[in-house]
Write a protein that holds these residues in place. Structure first.
Motif, PDB file in Angstrom:
ATOM      1  N   ILE A 147       0.857  -1.188   0.000  1.00 22.50           N
ATOM      2  CA  ILE A 147       0.000   0.000   0.000  1.00 22.50           C
ATOM      3  C   ILE A 147       0.890   1.232   0.000  1.00 22.50           C
TER       4      ILE A 147
ATOM      5  N   VAL B  44       1.041   5.612  -0.150  1.00 20.09           N
ATOM      6  CA  VAL B  44       0.284   6.834   0.118  1.00 20.09           C
ATOM      7  C   VAL B  44       0.836   7.925  -0.799  1.00 20.09           C
ATOM      8  N   PRO B  45       0.068   8.983  -1.030  1.00 20.34           N
ATOM      9  CA  PRO B  45       0.553  10.034  -1.914  1.00 20.34           C
ATOM     10  C   PRO B  45       1.937  10.524  -1.477  1.00 20.34           C
ATOM     11  N   GLY B  46       2.822  10.672  -2.425  1.00 20.56           N
ATOM     12  CA  GLY B  46       4.157  11.157  -2.112  1.00 20.56           C
ATOM     13  C   GLY B  46       5.170  10.057  -1.911  1.00 20.56           C
ATOM     14  N   ASP B  47       4.727   8.802  -1.846  1.00 22.15           N
ATOM     15  CA  ASP B  47       5.670   7.693  -1.715  1.00 22.15           C
ATOM     16  C   ASP B  47       6.461   7.528  -2.998  1.00 22.15           C
TER      17      ASP B  47
ATOM     18  N   ASN C 115      -2.184   7.200 -11.880  1.00 24.97           N
ATOM     19  CA  ASN C 115      -2.085   7.766 -10.538  1.00 24.97           C
ATOM     20  C   ASN C 115      -0.657   7.874 -10.020  1.00 24.97           C
TER      21      ASN C 115
ATOM     22  N   TYR D 225       3.086  10.273 -10.633  1.00 23.10           N
ATOM     23  CA  TYR D 225       3.614  11.467 -11.291  1.00 23.10           C
ATOM     24  C   TYR D 225       5.140  11.467 -11.231  1.00 23.10           C
TER      25      TYR D 225
ATOM     26  N   GLY E  50       0.538   9.128  -6.605  1.00 28.49           N
ATOM     27  CA  GLY E  50      -0.315  10.309  -6.593  1.00 28.49           C
ATOM     28  C   GLY E  50      -1.606  10.103  -5.836  1.00 28.49           C
ATOM     29  N   VAL E  51      -1.797   8.899  -5.307  1.00 21.25           N
ATOM     30  CA  VAL E  51      -3.055   8.634  -4.614  1.00 21.25           C
ATOM     31  C   VAL E  51      -2.834   7.466  -3.663  1.00 21.25           C
ATOM     32  N   LEU E  52      -3.708   7.359  -2.664  1.00 17.86           N
ATOM     33  CA  LEU E  52      -3.638   6.225  -1.743  1.00 17.86           C
ATOM     34  C   LEU E  52      -4.108   4.967  -2.464  1.00 17.86           C
TER      35      LEU E  52
ATOM     36  N   LEU F  15      -7.480   2.856  -3.823  1.00 21.91           N
ATOM     37  CA  LEU F  15      -8.298   2.086  -2.880  1.00 21.91           C
ATOM     38  C   LEU F  15      -9.636   2.744  -2.641  1.00 21.91           C
TER      39      LEU F  15
ATOM     40  N   MET G  15      -3.207  13.507  -4.979  1.00 25.78           N
ATOM     41  CA  MET G  15      -2.379  14.591  -4.465  1.00 25.78           C
ATOM     42  C   MET G  15      -0.908  14.240  -4.579  1.00 25.78           C
ATOM     43  N   ARG G  16      -0.062  15.273  -4.577  1.00 22.08           N
ATOM     44  CA  ARG G  16       1.368  15.052  -4.753  1.00 22.08           C
ATOM     45  C   ARG G  16       1.997  14.490  -3.495  1.00 22.08           C
ATOM     46  N   ASP G  17       1.518  14.944  -2.373  1.00 21.71           N
ATOM     47  CA  ASP G  17       2.135  14.528  -1.121  1.00 21.71           C
ATOM     48  C   ASP G  17       1.175  14.819   0.030  1.00 21.71           C
TER      49      ASP G  17
END
Lengths: 235, 247
Positions: A12, A14-17, A29, A31, A40-42, A57, B154-156
């Motif tokens: 799993i 999360v955004p930013g991983d 999803n 970037y 970009g998304v969970l 998810l 979202m980016r982060d």
């Protein structure tokens, strides 16, 4: 949906991983920033050939052309209806996209507010304007039965591998079931509709666990009225 | 910042009134997905602060004139409950909560991929259940977890924490006494993957050197809180390791 690499574990993100920095292509999803790919998304990390992306998810249903969905009429205009299809935007259904010949201003004679219809998404343009149609085989207004809502991300589990799950539920419960891509599911049947609804709820609850088809099958079999089973055995 | 006290906020050993060191933040607890009717939600506790955040959308933007044909807008409502502070807070929006709503919405706009949903609106509601200084940071931290929980691209995720100065010491994550009787308060929110600053305010006075030190401490703490945010989100979905998603 694309087939996922059997080797990749279910992780799993999360955004930013950070997903990858070895030069793979960014998939859904994801970037790219400074040559590195981030989520970009969970969701669940998804590797397919040389592409890395994320399967969300949750989140809002975003229609894509060709989806079959279940909509609820929200508003009536002189030449169109506004349909709620669980997307961030209302979907206008024009009179030229229904299987009837509708006179100007006669729209409410055919579909009224609160009516439930099966629709197909014709197209979604750049500014996310949605067009839907009822002019396709099998699309119609839904009467009777019941509507179950669930997150659209779990719809693929209700359908199962090439329709195995939904086929199994239909066969066992003898219900008519229509699964909308937007997470609305219509179920109509005589005695076993409740069992089918419970089975769908069970899939929603346990969408993330393995071997689901088998467990749902056992669940339905245990809930089916005993009498019917006996009848079957006699013949 | 305003009040006067003879309280010793930091003792000779560098220990604060709640037993923390100068560069230590209060214990943080985050839980994602606590509300079933909102699209996404989060509950956060940092020290004595208790914050609930809920997210709806993206959905059709309602006051029609506020729609943006190129991107989604973020509407944020920060609200303090009447019982959140020791004297009853007069309910309803006031100057302070309008300001905080605005800066939080602007910080979130920097990370949410709003271009994906033109004409839509993403609504963020932040309720302060109990306040003990640093609620704007707590609110933003909770709101970004709620956004991620709602499945919004979202980016982060944004972590936020305050630093400041009290009793002549630069302190991390001021509590109510340090905030009230201290000299300065600097809330900071960052985008952890790039270390961009998305929220920075300063109330009170401190020297440039002290400010740099405060910022350094806050950056460090933001990265720690970021890890807690990620764990909270992952915990919500860590049900099984098995293979999912057929078809």
């Amino acid at each position: 949906m694309q087939k996922r690499n059997a080797m990749s574990a279910r992780t799993i993100v999360v955004p930013g991983d950070l997903l990858d920095e070895s030069g793979m292509d960014a998939g859904n999803n994801a970037y790219v920033l400074n040559g590195k790919i981030y989520a970009g998304v969970l969701g669940v990390r998804n590797v397919h050939n040389d592409t890395i992306g994320v399967i969300p998810l949750g989140g809002r249903y975003m229609p894509t052309a060709g989806d079959t969905v279940i909509g609820i009429i929200e508003d009536i205009g002189p030449s169109n209806w506004l349909v709620d299809i669980n997307a961030p935007y209302p979907a206008p259904l024009h009179v030229s996209e229904v299987p009837w010949k509708v006179e100007f201003g006669d729209t409410s004679k055919y579909l009224n507010i609160g009516y439930v219809v099966m629709l197909k998404v014709l197209m979604v343009d750049e500014s996310k304007k949605i067009q839907v149609t009822m002019k396709d085989s099998g699309l119609r207004r839904i009467e009777g039965g019941q509507l179950v809502e669930m997150p659209h991300s779990k719809v693929s589990r209700v359908i199962g591998k090439s329709g195995s799950m939904i086929q199994m539920i239909k066969n066992l419960t003898d219900c008519r079931i229509f699964v909308g891509q937007n997470g609305r599911i219509w179920i109509d049947g005589n005695d076993n509709a409740e069992i089918a609804v419970e089975a769908i709820k069970m899939i929603e609850r346990e969408a993330q666990s393995g071997n689901l088809t088998e467990r749902v099958e056992n669940f339905i079999k245990s809930r089916l009225p005993q009498k019917e089973k006996d009848d079957r055995e006699e013949y | 910042m305003s009040g006067q006290t003879d309280m010793v906020l930091v003792d000779k050993k560098g220990m604060r009134i709640d037993g923390r060191k100068t560069d230590e933040h209060r214990p943080v607890h985050i839980e994602a997905g606590v509300l079933s009717n909102a699209d996404g939600s989060a509950y956060l506790e940092i020290g004595k602060n208790k914050v609930l955040a809920a997210v709806y959308g993206p959905r059709e933007c309602h006051p029609r004139h506020m729609q943006d044909p190129t991107k989604a807008i973020i509407q944020c409502k920060y609200n303090m409950q009447a019982f959140s502070v020791s004297d009853r807070k007069r309910p309803g929006p006031d100057r302070r909560s309008i300001e905080i709503s605005k800066i939080i919405a602007e910080a979130l706009e920097k990370v949410v991929l709003t271009e994906m949903y033109p004409r839509a609106s993403i609504d963020v509601y932040i309720e302060i259940l109990q306040a003990n200084a640093g609620t704007r940071c707590a609110g933003l931290t909770a709101a970004s977890v709620a956004l991620a929980d709602a499945g919004i691209p979202m980016r982060d995720i944004i972590p936020a924490v305050a630093a400041g100065k009290a009793d002549g010491h630069v302190l991390l994550d001021l509590n109510k006494e340090e905030d009230n009787y201290g000299e300065a308060d600097v809330p900071l929110a960052i985008v952890p993957s790039t270390d961009e600053i998305v929220l920075l305010q300063m109330d009170g006075n401190m020297t440039r050197k002290e400010f740099d030190k405060a910022l350094d401490m806050a950056f460090g703490a933001c990265h720690e809180i970021y890890e807690i945010q990620k764990t909270a989100l992952k915990k919500r979905y860590a049900v099984s390791k098995e293979d999912g998603e057929d078809e």
